[in-house]
Scaffold this motif. Structure first.
Motif, short mmCIF file in Angstrom:
data_model
loop_
_atom_site.label_atom_id
_atom_site.label_comp_id
_atom_site.label_asym_id
_atom_site.label_seq_id
_atom_site.Cartn_x
_atom_site.Cartn_y
_atom_site.Cartn_z
N ILE A 169 0.90 -1.08 -0.35
CA ILE A 169 -0.21 0.06 0.05
C ILE A 169 1.03 1.42 0.37
N GLY A 170 0.59 1.54 -1.00
CA GLY A 170 2.00 2.96 -1.36
C GLY A 170 3.15 2.39 -1.94
N GLY A 171 2.53 3.37 -3.49
CA GLY A 171 4.34 3.32 -3.90
C GLY A 171 5.05 4.22 -4.34
N GLY A 172 5.45 4.69 -2.48
CA GLY A 172 6.70 6.08 -2.49
C GLY A 172 7.70 4.94 -2.24
N THR A 173 8.56 5.66 -1.71
CA THR A 173 10.25 5.22 -1.33
C THR A 173 9.88 3.84 -0.87
N ALA A 174 9.62 3.37 0.57
CA ALA A 174 9.76 2.50 0.88
C ALA A 174 9.00 1.20 0.45
N GLU A 205 -1.47 2.72 -5.82
CA GLU A 205 -0.87 3.75 -5.52
C GLU A 205 -1.71 5.38 -5.72
N LYS A 206 -2.31 5.58 -4.42
CA LYS A 206 -3.26 6.60 -5.00
C LYS A 206 -2.43 7.78 -6.17
N ALA A 207 -1.77 8.08 -6.08
CA ALA A 207 -0.99 8.89 -6.88
C ALA A 207 -0.29 7.78 -8.18
N THR A 238 2.67 3.85 3.05
CA THR A 238 2.03 4.99 3.19
C THR A 238 2.32 6.91 3.40
N GLY A 239 3.50 6.42 3.94
CA GLY A 239 4.16 7.99 4.70
C GLY A 239 3.55 8.59 5.64
N GLY A 240 3.65 9.51 6.53
CA GLY A 240 3.41 10.29 7.05
C GLY A 240 1.88 10.96 6.99
C1 FAD Z 1 9.83 17.40 0.94
C2 FAD Z 1 10.99 16.55 1.36
C3 FAD Z 1 11.81 16.75 1.52
C4 FAD Z 1 12.87 15.89 1.99
N1 FAD Z 1 13.90 15.39 1.89
C5 FAD Z 1 14.53 15.07 1.87
C6 FAD Z 1 16.46 14.79 2.05
O1 FAD Z 1 16.66 16.07 1.28
N2 FAD Z 1 17.49 13.96 1.98
C7 FAD Z 1 16.14 12.68 2.50
O2 FAD Z 1 17.82 12.07 3.34
N3 FAD Z 1 15.08 12.72 3.11
C8 FAD Z 1 14.64 13.56 2.53
N4 FAD Z 1 13.40 13.95 3.09
C9 FAD Z 1 12.66 12.53 4.21
C10 FAD Z 1 12.67 11.62 2.98
O3 FAD Z 1 11.75 11.65 1.82
C11 FAD Z 1 11.49 11.05 3.44
O4 FAD Z 1 11.39 10.30 5.28
C12 FAD Z 1 10.80 8.86 2.72
O5 FAD Z 1 11.08 9.65 1.07
C13 FAD Z 1 10.17 8.76 2.83
O6 FAD Z 1 9.68 7.49 2.31
P1 FAD Z 1 7.72 6.80 2.93
O7 FAD Z 1 8.03 5.51 1.96
O8 FAD Z 1 7.55 6.25 3.96
O9 FAD Z 1 7.24 7.97 1.85
P2 FAD Z 1 6.43 8.15 0.36
O10 FAD Z 1 7.62 8.12 -0.07
O11 FAD Z 1 6.02 9.61 0.49
O12 FAD Z 1 5.95 6.72 0.12
C14 FAD Z 1 4.04 7.09 0.80
C15 FAD Z 1 3.77 6.38 -0.88
O13 FAD Z 1 2.38 6.46 -0.62
C16 FAD Z 1 1.58 6.31 -1.07
N5 FAD Z 1 -0.40 6.74 -0.45
C17 FAD Z 1 -0.58 6.97 0.73
N6 FAD Z 1 -1.42 7.55 0.84
C18 FAD Z 1 -1.89 5.79 -0.17
C19 FAD Z 1 -3.80 5.04 0.32
N7 FAD Z 1 -4.64 5.26 1.23
N8 FAD Z 1 -3.51 4.62 -0.79
C20 FAD Z 1 -2.30 4.38 -1.72
N9 FAD Z 1 -1.92 4.63 -1.71
C21 FAD Z 1 -1.14 6.19 -0.82
C22 FAD Z 1 1.95 8.15 -1.18
O14 FAD Z 1 0.75 8.87 -2.52
C23 FAD Z 1 3.16 8.36 -2.08
O15 FAD Z 1 3.38 7.70 -2.84
C24 FAD Z 1 12.49 14.31 2.85
C25 FAD Z 1 10.99 14.74 2.43
C26 FAD Z 1 10.08 15.69 2.29
C27 FAD Z 1 8.43 15.85 2.21
#
Ligand code: FAD
Ligand code: SF4
Ligand code: SF4
Lengths: 561, 104
Positions: A13-18, A38-40, A186-188
């Motif tokens: 759930i969520g195709g972001g970083t993790a 992925e919602k986007a 899904t991130g924070g």
């Molecule tokens: C503006 C910004 C700048 C940053 N700069 C740095 C940096 O320079 N260096 C560094 O090391 N770290 C940086 N960070 C921190 C780092 O980017 C994050 O900690 C990390 O990318 C988080 O990864 P994640 O997979 O948890 O979340 P994300 O990569 O945000 O992935 C979450 C995904 O889940 C999807 N999603 C959410 N809800 C749903 C749902 N209900 N259904 C389906 N999909 C959903 C979202 O669309 C998104 O694609 C930055 C963060 C931000 C916000």
């Protein structure tokens, strides 16, 4: 409305970083079915959409994972889990190499070594980091990516995962997805509190406004244990543009000064929360506004800064150019943002074991949604994506899938139909969102009260959030996008209630601004070197205080296993 | 901040709509892109970098101290060019080499 039922082995759930990294990791060793919702669109979704400025978590030459763990522990004043920090830190350099192989530009010296920024960061051009990661996923054989599909709930029976429910925003489809294991990435959560620019530019915030805390909310509703939600994150940012300050401070060496020109950062300390606290205090004591001192920097630095900001926060560069003055002729005003819940920076999120398994069987969590392991950033989220993926793989080989009960499917369909049905609502989703943000701002330690609160105020916040929750039952959506907005609001409300309960539970002030409790303004090491955890039981949030794990402890298992 | 899409330039390829992390951009009946929720724009500039005909620009909202400049990017000879047009007609071009790392 169309209906579709899907079956998979691993649902991400969520195709972001993790989430992306998890799919890549599983495919290295297994051909199980993988589905990413992925919602986007994974090409530019989540935190990485605009690009990042550095890799903030890297073990630079002469340092060890232990150094990183100690740094993170100090920044969070002890409330961390060493097992999580170690297992993350030990993978940081490996995932960095992987990013470089995908095409990420990393600055190197003449000997081919990465150039460090301070002790833990390395310099990159991170503008295209998300497209690179997405391209790597798209190259994988047999990984299904459903873009514009927003997961609204998970299905759990007897504390074991069955799958999830989702809505297709652009194809008006209701999805029922059965999965052997589910990974939440899904991130924070942004948008809980009234933002810095509440008007037209309300979404010009630091954290992505589209990360609405869905993962936390799904876990909370189904009784997953959560940790440290009181450790909110408030970023110190360039005023108005909310652009990062690290590039100016750590990168270009700009100091925090008040309006008298005095350097004040040394007075308060240099942890993240102390930097924000100092700025708030200088303002309160009449020495505001506060700035990062860029006056007098060299033209060469100036050019690099203009470029660096274009690669990650272009508004700041535009702001400089629109001002008609050089960076060296003016200081950059700074301010704290509204509070966010983000487990990649602080220790809040799902209570997971070392394998990133949540307390719900078959449900794993990684990245900003997972708790106990602050200072993760991009590389830490990738590392956790890997760990969670490998654990899910093991789980799938050992556990048979369980079906989603028909009654549950029906209930979810009925709910979405009622939102899409006849419009009987007095309020719009937008109005209720504003009401929520205003309540959190005024009564749960938002910008308005300089992040401070007391117990009485928290009680009022809780009452208001419950009322808005009730009102949200009768909201109306004209289409699936508006339907998503309703679910986003309700997720945020669920998270708000838990945040309030956590803020109320910690009877001390361990981190200025992040959790500044006026009833208990001092730190209390004797009683509060503890994790504040919580679980929803019969609709009420039950607080669970847990003793800290040992420093250096490498493994933690949930007691129910 | 938010974006503005120049309908005369737009060729309706839909690329901006595809990447927007907030699903804010739609195509109208004539197949041209428009931003349906301008107040919900995060300002990530993803859509701007996708547009093949440079039809999308961003601006800083007046509430965050914007002065009316419109900004877009162009891809030229492997460089990413940021074009900042101020209301008095002054144009600032900044070329970024995507192969060069940030110095800070
Ligand atoms: C503006 C910004 C700048 C940053 N700069 C740095 C940096 O320079 N260096 C560094 O090391 N770290 C940086 N960070 C921190 C780092 O980017 C994050 O900690 C990390 O990318 C988080 O990864 P994640 O997979 O948890 O979340 P994300 O990569 O945000 O992935 C979450 C995904 O889940 C999807 N999603 C959410 N809800 C749903 C749902 N209900 N259904 C389906 N999909 C959903 C979202 O669309 C998104 O694609 C930055 C963060 C931000 C916000
Ligand atoms: S700048 Fe980002 S959030 Fe705004 S419309 Fe473009 S892609 Fe969407
Ligand atoms: S990317 Fe440009 S040309 Fe394509 S639809 Fe969007 S605005 Fe129109």
């Amino acid at each position: 409305m169309k209906y579709e039922k899907l079956t998979t082995d691993l649902l991400i759930i969520g195709g972001g970083t993790a989430g992306c990294q998890a799919a890549i990791t599983v495919r290295e060793s297994s051909d199980i079915k993988i589905l990413i919702c992925e919602k986007a669109h994974i090409k530019r979704s989540g935190c990485l959409a605009a690009g990042v400025n550095a890799l903030n978590a890297y073990i630079t030459e002469g340092h060890t994972p232990k150094d990183y763990v100690e740094y993170a522990r100090k920044d969070a004043d002890g409330i961390v889990r060493d097992d999580l920090l170690y297992s993350m830190s030990e993978r940081l350099n490996k995932v960095t190499k992987q990013l470089e192989d995908m095409g990420l530009v990393i600055l190197k010296d003449e000997n081919g070594k990465y150039v460090a920024r301070g002790n833990r960061n390395i310099k990159i051009n991170g503008e295209n980091i998300k497209p690179l990661l997405a391209a790597a996923v798209e190259k994988l054989p047999d990984v299904t990516v459903l873009n514009r599909v927003n997961v609204i709930d998970i299905s759990v029976t007897d504390n074991k995962i069955n799958g999830a429910f989702a809505i297709g925003i652009e194809n008006d489809t209701f999805y029922t997805i059965e999965a052997k294991a589910v990974m939440i990435a899904t991130g924070g959560a942004a948008g809980l509190y009234r933002p810095n620019n509440p008007g037209f530019s309300r979404h010009k915030m630091w954290y992505p406004p589209f990360n609405t805390g869905a993962g936390y909310a799904m876990g909370i509703k189904h009784g997953a244990e959560m940790t440290s939600l009181e450790m909110r994150f408030i970023a110190l940012r360039c005023k108005d543009t909310i652009a990062p300050t690290g590039t100016l401070a750590q990168g270009a060496g700009a100091k925090q000064i008040n309006s008298l020109g005095e350097v004040y950062e040394t007075k308060y300390g240099l942890t993240t929360s102390e930097r924000v606290y100092g700025t708030v205090n200088e303002n309160l004591e009449g020495r505001g506004p506060c700035y990062l001192k860029t006056e007098g920097i060299s033209p060469e630095k100036e050019k690099s800064l203009i470029n660096a900001y274009l690669n990650m926060a272009p508004s700041q560069t535009v702001k400089w150019i629109e001002s008609g003055k050089k960076i060296s002729e003016q200081n950059v005003e700074i301010e704290g943002t509204e509070p966010y819940i983000v487990g990649g920076h602080t220790a809040c999120g799902f209570w997971v074991d070392t394998d990133r398994a949540t307390t719900i069987s078959g449900l794993f969590a990684a990245g900003d949604v997972a708790g106990g392991c602050p200072q993760k950033y991009v590389t830490g989220a990738l590392a956790e994506g890997e760990i969670a993926a490998l654990s899910a793989l093991r789980y799938i080989s050992e556990n048979a899938p369980t079906p989603i009960p028909e009654a549950e499917i029906k209930a979810h369909i009925t709910e979405t139909e009622s939102f899409l049905g006849e419009d009987k609502s007095v309020y719009s989703t937008e109005q209720l969102e504003e009401a929520m943000q205003t309540a959190m701002d005024a009564y749960a330690g938002g910008i308005k009260t300089n992040y401070r609160f007391n117990e009485k105020q928290l009680d009022i916040a809780d009452m208001k959030i419950r009322r808005i929750e009730k009102l949200s039952d009768s909201l109306h959506a004209d289409d699936f996008q508006e339907l998503m907005y309703i679910y986003e609001l309700r997720e945020r409300l669920t998270v708000c209630r838990s945040v309030i309960a956590h803020l109320k539970a910690r009877h001390e002030t361990r981190w200025h601004c992040f959790a500044e409790n006026l009833d208990y303004p001092e730190k209390d090491d004797k009683n509060w070197r503890k994790y504040v955890n919580s679980r929803l039981e019969n609709g009420e949030i039950k607080i669970i205080l847990r003793e800290l794990t040992e420093e250096g402890q490498r493994v933690y298992e949930h007691s129910h296993k | 901040m938010s974006i503005a899409i120049n309908k005369r330039k737009c060729i309706g390829c839909g690329k901006c709509r595809n990447v927007c992390p907030g699903t804010l951009i739609k195509l109208d009946v004539s197949g041209k892109a428009y931003i349906k929720y301008p107040k919900d724009c995060w300002g990530c500039t993803s859509c701007i970098k996708e547009c093949p005909v440079y039809a999308i620009s961003f601006f800083l909202g007046a509430d965050m101290g914007g002065n009316g400049s419109m900004v877009h990017t162009e891809k030229r000879d492997g460089l990413l060019r940021w074009v900042i047009e101020s209301p008095d007609g002054k144009v600032t071009n900044i070329d970024i080499d995507p192969k060069e790392s940030n110095k800070y």
